[in-house]
Enzyme design. Structure first.
Site, PDB file in Angstrom:
ATOM      1  N   ASP A  94       3.844  33.687 -65.053  1.00 46.82           N
ATOM      2  CA  ASP A  94       3.948  35.105 -65.471  1.00 46.82           C
ATOM      3  C   ASP A  94       2.564  35.760 -65.526  1.00 46.82           C
ATOM      4  O   ASP A  94       2.379  36.904 -65.100  1.00 46.82           O
ATOM      5  CB  ASP A  94       4.598  35.217 -66.865  1.00 46.82           C
ATOM      6  N   ASN A 100      11.800  33.256 -59.766  1.00 48.95           N
ATOM      7  CA  ASN A 100      12.013  32.521 -61.019  1.00 48.95           C
ATOM      8  C   ASN A 100      13.385  31.846 -61.090  1.00 48.95           C
ATOM      9  O   ASN A 100      14.236  32.199 -61.921  1.00 48.95           O
ATOM     10  CB  ASN A 100      11.852  33.496 -62.188  1.00 48.95           C
ATOM     11  N   ALA A 159       2.371  30.347 -67.260  1.00 47.43           N
ATOM     12  CA  ALA A 159       1.337  30.237 -66.211  1.00 47.43           C
ATOM     13  C   ALA A 159       1.697  31.171 -65.058  1.00 47.43           C
ATOM     14  O   ALA A 159       0.873  31.983 -64.607  1.00 47.43           O
ATOM     15  CB  ALA A 159       1.217  28.799 -65.717  1.00 47.43           C
TER      16      ALA A 159
HETATM   17  P1  ADP Z   1       5.307  28.659 -62.628  1.00 45.54           P
HETATM   18  O1  ADP Z   1       4.851  28.727 -64.057  1.00 45.54           O
HETATM   19  O2  ADP Z   1       5.922  29.926 -62.132  1.00 45.54           O
HETATM   20  O3  ADP Z   1       6.084  27.421 -62.262  1.00 45.54           O
HETATM   21  P2  ADP Z   1       2.982  27.372 -61.454  1.00 45.54           P
HETATM   22  O4  ADP Z   1       3.225  26.171 -62.298  1.00 45.54           O
HETATM   23  O5  ADP Z   1       2.985  27.171 -59.988  1.00 45.54           O
HETATM   24  O6  ADP Z   1       3.973  28.591 -61.759  1.00 45.54           O
HETATM   25  O7  ADP Z   1       1.578  27.978 -61.928  1.00 45.54           O
HETATM   26  C1  ADP Z   1       1.194  29.302 -61.690  1.00 45.54           C
HETATM   27  C2  ADP Z   1      -0.315  29.370 -61.602  1.00 45.54           C
HETATM   28  O8  ADP Z   1      -0.892  28.890 -62.829  1.00 45.54           O
HETATM   29  C3  ADP Z   1      -0.902  28.489 -60.517  1.00 45.54           C
HETATM   30  O9  ADP Z   1      -0.940  29.153 -59.258  1.00 45.54           O
HETATM   31  C4  ADP Z   1      -2.301  28.244 -61.060  1.00 45.54           C
HETATM   32  O10 ADP Z   1      -3.130  29.350 -60.765  1.00 45.54           O
HETATM   33  C5  ADP Z   1      -2.076  28.165 -62.562  1.00 45.54           C
HETATM   34  N1  ADP Z   1      -1.871  26.775 -62.985  1.00 45.54           N
HETATM   35  C6  ADP Z   1      -0.706  26.138 -63.235  1.00 45.54           C
HETATM   36  N2  ADP Z   1      -0.891  24.845 -63.574  1.00 45.54           N
HETATM   37  C7  ADP Z   1      -2.246  24.657 -63.547  1.00 45.54           C
HETATM   38  C8  ADP Z   1      -3.110  23.541 -63.802  1.00 45.54           C
HETATM   39  N3  ADP Z   1      -2.625  22.323 -64.153  1.00 45.54           N
HETATM   40  N4  ADP Z   1      -4.437  23.720 -63.674  1.00 45.54           N
HETATM   41  C9  ADP Z   1      -4.958  24.913 -63.333  1.00 45.54           C
HETATM   42  N5  ADP Z   1      -4.204  26.011 -63.088  1.00 45.54           N
HETATM   43  C10 ADP Z   1      -2.871  25.890 -63.176  1.00 45.54           C
END
Ligand code: ADP
Length: 300
Positions: free
Chosen positions: A257, A164, A255
């Site tokens: 978390d 993070n 997302a």
């Molecule tokens: P963080 O919030 O840590 O930056 P991410 O953005 O990579 O992490 O998102 C974490 C997880 O949430 C992804 O692996 C996916 O499973 C889900 N996710 C995030 N954005 C999307 C999206 N636009 N559509 C579908 N699932 C999503």
């Protein structure tokens, strides 16, 4: 099974429907993961939160909210004359921006007492922390936390870590990068987000991110990449899990978390890594369709 998350839960002021009104809630990366794990984790799983909090009225409300989330509050340490950190969400044409007041937060003292850390870890099977947990500590107490995590890992506990990366919480990017890789060195599982890792470590692709954490001594690396496929690596075996398409993404807060909670829930149930990652994707896919950090969910 006993799950322990270590970090900072903050008071959240989010815009209410009437302009100028705000709704008080409580959230924070490691707390959000604990909250989702309490919902989707194994039936017999006890989820606890380890932090330091103040002794004022807002602290009592926070403790009640943590408890109402199904999370054990036994390891919340009370610090005299301190209060909780606060953030306020502003909305501008639908875009959220955040203002933080966390410099004086009691959570900065969570690793002051090695004995409290040791006791909580001895009573846990899986221990989870993040780069934000590390960022709020002084260098000396960060070392206290690393020592406790290293000892817990050596005694057979499973240590999970989300880097993070939040450069704004650190004195310099170099300091952040050094501490995060120290965190990785005491962890069994790392759950980085590719976009952040590419920005700050210069990783060319998710494989490079996985490689770097594996080289630091992490056995299992799961690299999130927004809507892109999740890359996982375990003992030099790599694989990918496609993220199910979500038609209506409303808010991607938490997302990552919630994804982490799904993956850890799967691993605690002895599912395969692919199955666990898939559970994380399905849970996060539900969370991005709701507003705020804590979206009511059933087991996906
Ligand atoms: P963080 O919030 O840590 O930056 P991410 O953005 O990579 O992490 O998102 C974490 C997880 O949430 C992804 O692996 C996916 O499973 C889900 N996710 C995030 N954005 C999307 C999206 N636009 N559509 C579908 N699932 C999503």
């Amino acid at each position: 099974m006993r799950f322990l998350a270590i970090g900072e839960c903050m008071a959240e002021l989010a815009p209410a429907s009437k302009p100028g009104d705000y709704h008080l809630g409580f959230a924070g990366d490691t707390f959000n993961t604990a909250w989702y794990l309490a919902r989707v984790g194994p039936e017999d799983c006890r989820v606890s939160y380890f932090s330091a909090i103040g002794q004022d009225e807002i602290f009592r409300q926070m403790r009640d909210a943590i408890s109402a989330g199904g999370i054990d509050t036994e390891y919340l340490l009370e610090v005299a004359d301190q209060t909780v950190g606060l953030y306020l969400i502003s909305l501008n044409n639908g875009e959220r921006s955040f203002s933080y007041w966390r410099g004086q937060s009691a959570a900065r003292h969570l690793a002051d007492d090695p004995g409290s850390l040791r006791r909580a870890m001895e009573n846990s099977d899986v221990i989870y922390f993040s780069g934000i947990t590390l960022a709020i500590l002084e260098e000396a107490t960060r070392d206290t936390l690393f020592d406790a995590l290293g000892a817990a890992r050596a005694s057979g506990k499973m240590i999970a870590f989300d880097p993070n990366l939040r450069p704004g919480l650190w004195p310099s990017p170099e300091c952040m990068k050094e501490a995060v890789m120290q965190g990785a060195a005491v962890s069994d599982i790392s759950l980085p987000s590719f976009e952040d890792e590419a920005s700050w470590f210069g990783d060319a692709d998710p494989e490079a991110t996985a490689e770097r954490y594996a080289a630091a001594g992490v056995d299992t690396v799961v690299v999130k990449n927004g809507a892109g496929p999740v890359l996982y690596r375990q003992s030099s075996e790599c694989g990918v899990c496609e993220v199910p398409e979500v038609a209506d993404v409303v808010d991607t807060t938490a997302a990552g978390d919630s994804f982490n909670a799904g993956v850890l829930a799967g691993l605690m149930e002895n599912r395969s890594l692919w199955d666990s990652v898939s559970l994380g994707c399905r849970l996060a896919g539900k969370v991005v369709q709701g507003r705020g950090a804590l979206v009511p969910v059933d087991r996906p």
